[in-house]
Design a protein around this motif. Structure first.
Motif, PDB file in Angstrom:
ATOM      1  N   ALA A 195      42.777   5.916  82.638  1.00  0.00           N
ATOM      2  CA  ALA A 195      43.124   6.614  83.876  1.00  0.00           C
ATOM      3  C   ALA A 195      43.202   8.123  83.644  1.00  0.00           C
ATOM      4  O   ALA A 195      42.800   8.904  84.491  1.00  0.00           O
ATOM      5  N   PHE A 196      43.696   8.522  82.468  1.00  0.00           N
ATOM      6  CA  PHE A 196      43.789   9.957  82.181  1.00  0.00           C
ATOM      7  C   PHE A 196      42.417  10.578  81.989  1.00  0.00           C
ATOM      8  O   PHE A 196      42.281  11.793  82.035  1.00  0.00           O
ATOM      9  N   CYS A 198      40.190  10.686  83.932  1.00  0.00           N
ATOM     10  CA  CYS A 198      39.679  11.306  85.156  1.00  0.00           C
ATOM     11  C   CYS A 198      39.718  12.820  85.036  1.00  0.00           C
ATOM     12  O   CYS A 198      39.018  13.525  85.745  1.00  0.00           O
ATOM     13  N   ALA A 200      39.001  14.391  82.163  1.00  0.00           N
ATOM     14  CA  ALA A 200      38.105  14.842  81.101  1.00  0.00           C
ATOM     15  C   ALA A 200      36.955  15.640  81.697  1.00  0.00           C
ATOM     16  O   ALA A 200      36.337  15.222  82.661  1.00  0.00           O
ATOM     17  N   GLY A 201      36.711  16.797  81.144  1.00  0.00           N
ATOM     18  CA  GLY A 201      35.592  17.598  81.619  1.00  0.00           C
ATOM     19  C   GLY A 201      35.959  18.562  82.720  1.00  0.00           C
ATOM     20  O   GLY A 201      35.123  19.314  83.173  1.00  0.00           O
ATOM     21  N   ILE A 202      37.217  18.554  83.158  1.00  0.00           N
ATOM     22  CA  ILE A 202      37.610  19.525  84.182  1.00  0.00           C
ATOM     23  C   ILE A 202      37.542  20.915  83.587  1.00  0.00           C
ATOM     24  O   ILE A 202      37.984  21.156  82.471  1.00  0.00           O
ATOM     25  N   ASP A 203      36.962  21.788  84.356  1.00  0.00           N
ATOM     26  CA  ASP A 203      36.642  23.111  83.865  1.00  0.00           C
ATOM     27  C   ASP A 203      37.525  24.112  84.601  1.00  0.00           C
ATOM     28  O   ASP A 203      37.295  24.394  85.757  1.00  0.00           O
TER      29      ASP A 203
ATOM     30  N   LEU B 349      44.806  15.474  94.112  1.00  0.00           N
ATOM     31  CA  LEU B 349      44.019  15.172  92.908  1.00  0.00           C
ATOM     32  C   LEU B 349      42.540  15.010  93.234  1.00  0.00           C
ATOM     33  O   LEU B 349      41.678  15.451  92.464  1.00  0.00           O
ATOM     34  N   ILE B 352      41.032  18.328  93.389  1.00  0.00           N
ATOM     35  CA  ILE B 352      40.930  18.960  92.067  1.00  0.00           C
ATOM     36  C   ILE B 352      39.764  18.365  91.289  1.00  0.00           C
ATOM     37  O   ILE B 352      38.921  19.078  90.743  1.00  0.00           O
ATOM     38  N   ILE B 353      39.705  17.020  91.253  1.00  0.00           N
ATOM     39  CA  ILE B 353      38.658  16.385  90.454  1.00  0.00           C
ATOM     40  C   ILE B 353      37.286  16.689  91.044  1.00  0.00           C
ATOM     41  O   ILE B 353      36.338  17.014  90.333  1.00  0.00           O
ATOM     42  N   ALA B 356      36.772  20.817  90.589  1.00  0.00           N
ATOM     43  CA  ALA B 356      36.850  21.433  89.265  1.00  0.00           C
ATOM     44  C   ALA B 356      36.114  20.641  88.213  1.00  0.00           C
ATOM     45  O   ALA B 356      35.935  21.110  87.106  1.00  0.00           O
ATOM     46  N   ASN B 357      35.698  19.436  88.539  1.00  0.00           N
ATOM     47  CA  ASN B 357      35.107  18.610  87.506  1.00  0.00           C
ATOM     48  C   ASN B 357      33.661  18.282  87.818  1.00  0.00           C
ATOM     49  O   ASN B 357      33.380  17.354  88.556  1.00  0.00           O
ATOM     50  N   LEU B 366      38.982   7.670  90.583  1.00  0.00           N
ATOM     51  CA  LEU B 366      39.735   8.028  89.386  1.00  0.00           C
ATOM     52  C   LEU B 366      41.090   8.606  89.755  1.00  0.00           C
ATOM     53  O   LEU B 366      42.089   8.348  89.074  1.00  0.00           O
ATOM     54  N   ALA B 367      41.136   9.358  90.867  1.00  0.00           N
ATOM     55  CA  ALA B 367      42.416   9.906  91.297  1.00  0.00           C
ATOM     56  C   ALA B 367      43.387   8.782  91.641  1.00  0.00           C
ATOM     57  O   ALA B 367      44.565   8.819  91.254  1.00  0.00           O
ATOM     58  N   LEU B 369      43.288   5.707  90.529  1.00  0.00           N
ATOM     59  CA  LEU B 369      43.644   5.005  89.291  1.00  0.00           C
ATOM     60  C   LEU B 369      44.749   5.752  88.556  1.00  0.00           C
ATOM     61  O   LEU B 369      45.712   5.160  88.064  1.00  0.00           O
ATOM     62  N   PHE B 370      44.615   7.075  88.493  1.00  0.00           N
ATOM     63  CA  PHE B 370      45.639   7.877  87.807  1.00  0.00           C
ATOM     64  C   PHE B 370      46.981   7.727  88.512  1.00  0.00           C
ATOM     65  O   PHE B 370      48.019   7.569  87.872  1.00  0.00           O
TER      66      PHE B 370
END
Lengths: 204, 407
Positions: A195-196, A198, A200-203, B349, B352-353, B356-357, B366-367, B369-370
């Motif tokens: 879950a964490f 998600c 990974a790769g955030i810039d 989230l 953000i994901i 930014a990702n 994924l948000a 799930l987190f």
């Protein structure tokens, strides 16, 4: 801005427990109760937040090659003591843990007793030493080292508090006998790190 | 009905302890309670009278899933005809073609997951739960239509076994099993589940007409050059707000259609099965996140940050995730205040994901799930705060009581 980015990255993306799997022993053993987990998390924040900048200081003014140029003594100025890194880091960590232990014993005896052996064992908690070693490897400056220490500790606290809440929630679950206790916690750790991922790769 | 009841009564001894098929009791029980109201009642307090048991609840969710499912089939067919340049197709042709693409995926998911579920319930001696009907349909709807079938099988097996069954089955799990399955595939086989070229089935990969790659709106927005007006850029690419809201774009099977999910949301809220607090929280969080990002200077940050709120709302899997995934009563926060916090954090989230990702433009799953991981913590602190206020109140009341007595 750089420092905020470093803190966010250290807590969420490169979480010291869930991305590097450091400090597993106390993470698995002290996460049965939320109160204990919170206490250990705070202790780790405290120890990491103190030791990483302190070790930075020692490393930069005593141990790396040419670090002791400030003394003005020619023999010392060219000395390379970086082979003493590990042992001096451990010494610093042990001292800090001693201090934290005494403070807890004096002011929060209940927490002190519930942490039991794991409080002195923070000394050899891999995430604490890992924090200092990462600091050396990534060549942080002093402010970065300070932020990194607190953030890595916060990442540990976040992970251990959330897994202890989950363990509280699954107390009534019908888990197969072979998986009860640690086995389930291992699987939960895996699912949590998924879950964490998600982040990974955030810039930032 | 009488005939059925008689038949069931006739074969019942076979499955009871001592009977020949004793081991298969969960199968019998599932069939029995599917047809008739169970005769057993709870033995210990608390007793609640109500027609809504897990079976009816799960079936309501399955009914609510039908609009995005049907639309997903239609859209898969429509995208197929569009990308392969097959002209003059009516909507029935679209639906028919889409059924050919989507139904095998759903079927594999049901068969593999269902077999594992039954196997576990026989060995572990717990009842088969309709929760699986939801998981087995939710999961395929989050997949792209081009997904290889063996991956569907691997994903649903992981989701059902690791996500649910080892915790003891429905109601005991921590993470949403469908999301676990989806995340597992996402990280294990990223090529087949993210990227630009996977969202519509291509008949003949060699001869695709240039410019018809079937990118998703999210993919298009993520690569938008810095400094352009993002809304105009998207409409140049063929992504108007309306086309995205209706859902005729590339994307996972069930998630493109905002309006289909809206119908599902109405069904879930009216029947009281899905939590309106969580859905509202998600939207509020999305609003907060996107409004904050819109304030950033457009010159220094990617133009994706400038995307307005109503675009984010209809984008990608947000509506689908917020309506069907986030509201899963098992893995979501359980307290009323906790649900608000949980929902709002999901919304923020997601933004953000997404923005930014660059690696995962579809960050909704994924948000959620987190936040599934964080839900027990939220509940714990909400409960603690509640206990504290009640205790304080009680103390004050007893104090005033003592004072009035003294007077």
């Amino acid at each position: 801005m750089e420092l905020i980015s470093l803190a966010v990255r250290t807590i969420f993306i490169e979480n010291i427990v869930l991305a590097y799997f450091l400090g597993m022993c106390s993470f698995l053993a002290c996460s049965k109760k939320i109160e204990t987990a919170t206490g250990l998390g705070l202790a780790v924040i405290c120890v990491l937040g103190l030791t990483v900048p302190f070790n930075w200081f020692i490393q930069h003014y005593f141990l790396t090659e040419g670090a002791m140029a400030w003394t003005g003594i020619p023999v010392l100025a060219t000395l390379d003591l970086s082979f003493l890194n590990l042992i001096s880091f451990i010494a610093v960590i042990a001292c800090t843990v001693q201090v934290v232990e005494m403070i807890l014993d004096r002011y929060v005896p209940a927490l002190y007793h519930s942490l039991g052996i794991f409080l002195p064992l923070i000394t050899v908690n891999c995430s604490i030493l890992g924090g200092s070693l990462f600091m050396v490897e990534r060549q942080y400056d002093f402010s970065e080292a300070a932020v990194y220490g607190v953030a890595a500790g916060s990442g540990f606290a976040l992970a251990i508090i959330s897994i202890s809440a989950i363990r509280k929630k699954i107390r009534y679950s019908d888990i197969p006998p072979g998986l009860q206790g640690l086995g389930m916690t291992m699987i939960l750790t895996g699912l949590m790190s998924m879950a964490f991922m998600c982040f990974a790769g955030i810039d930032l | 009905m009488k005939f059925l009841l008689k038949q069931m009564e006739n074969i019942k001894p076979l499955f009871m302890p001592g009977g020949k098929l004793e081991k298969l009791y969960p199968l019998f029980e599932a069939q029995d309670t599917f047809l008739f109201t169970p005769a057993e009642t709870t033995r210990h307090a608390p007793h609640i009278r109500g027609a809504l048991d897990t079976k009816r609840m799960m079936i309501t969710v399955v009914i609510a899933l039908i609009p995005p499912f049907l639309f997903g089939m239609f859209n898969a067919g429509q995208q197929y005809h569009y990308v392969n340049q097959i002209p003059d197709m009516g909507w029935l042709d679209h639906l028919w073609r889409g059924a050919g693409i989507v139904l095998p995926i759903v079927l594999v998911s049901y068969v593999v997951g269902g077999t594992l579920e039954v196997l576990f319930s026989i060995i572990r001696r717990h009842d088969i739960n309709e929760g699986f009907l939801v998981t087995g349909l939710l999961f395929p709807l989050t997949l792209p239509p081009t997904i290889p079938l063996w991956q569907v099988a691997a994903g649903i097996a992981f989701g059902v076994v690791i996500g649910k069954e080892i915790f003891g089955g429905t109601g005991f799990n921590v993470l949403n099993p469908a999301l676990t399955a989806r995340a597992f595939l996402f990280f294990a086989y990223p090529n087949e589940i993210s990227g630009d070229g996977i969202w519509s089935v291509v008949k003949d990969p060699e001869n695709v007409v240039e410019g018809f790659t079937g990118a998703t709106p999210l993919g298009a927005a993520a690569v938008a050059p810095r400094g352009v007006n993002i809304v105009e850029y998207l409409s140049e690419q063929g992504f108007e707000w309306w086309t995205m809201a209706v859902g005729l774009t590339g994307g996972s099977i069930g998630e493109t259609a905002f309006f289909a999910c809206l119908i599902g949301a109405v069904i879930l809220i009216v029947s009281g099965v899905g939590s309106w607090r969580i859905m509202a929280g998600c939207v509020i969080g999305l609003f907060i996140g996107s409004t904050l990002l819109n304030r950033l200077p457009a010159e220094t940050y990617s133009s994706f940050t400038q995307l307005p709120f109503h675009y984010h709302l209809v984008y990608g899997g947000f509506a689908f995730g917020a309506v069907y995934m986030a509201t899963d009563p098992v893995s979501a926060a359980a307290t009323a205040k906790g649900k608000w916090i949980y929902g709002v954090l999901i919304g923020i989230l997601v933004i953000i994901i997404r923005v930014a990702n660059p690696a995962f433009p579809g960050g909704v799953m994924l948000a959620i799930l987190f936040m599934n991981v964080m839900a027990p913590v939220i509940d714990h602190y909400v409960l603690q705060a509640h206990i504290r206020t009640r205790r304080k109140k009680a103390r004050e009341e007893s104090l005033t009581y003592v004072q009035t007595q003294e007077r």
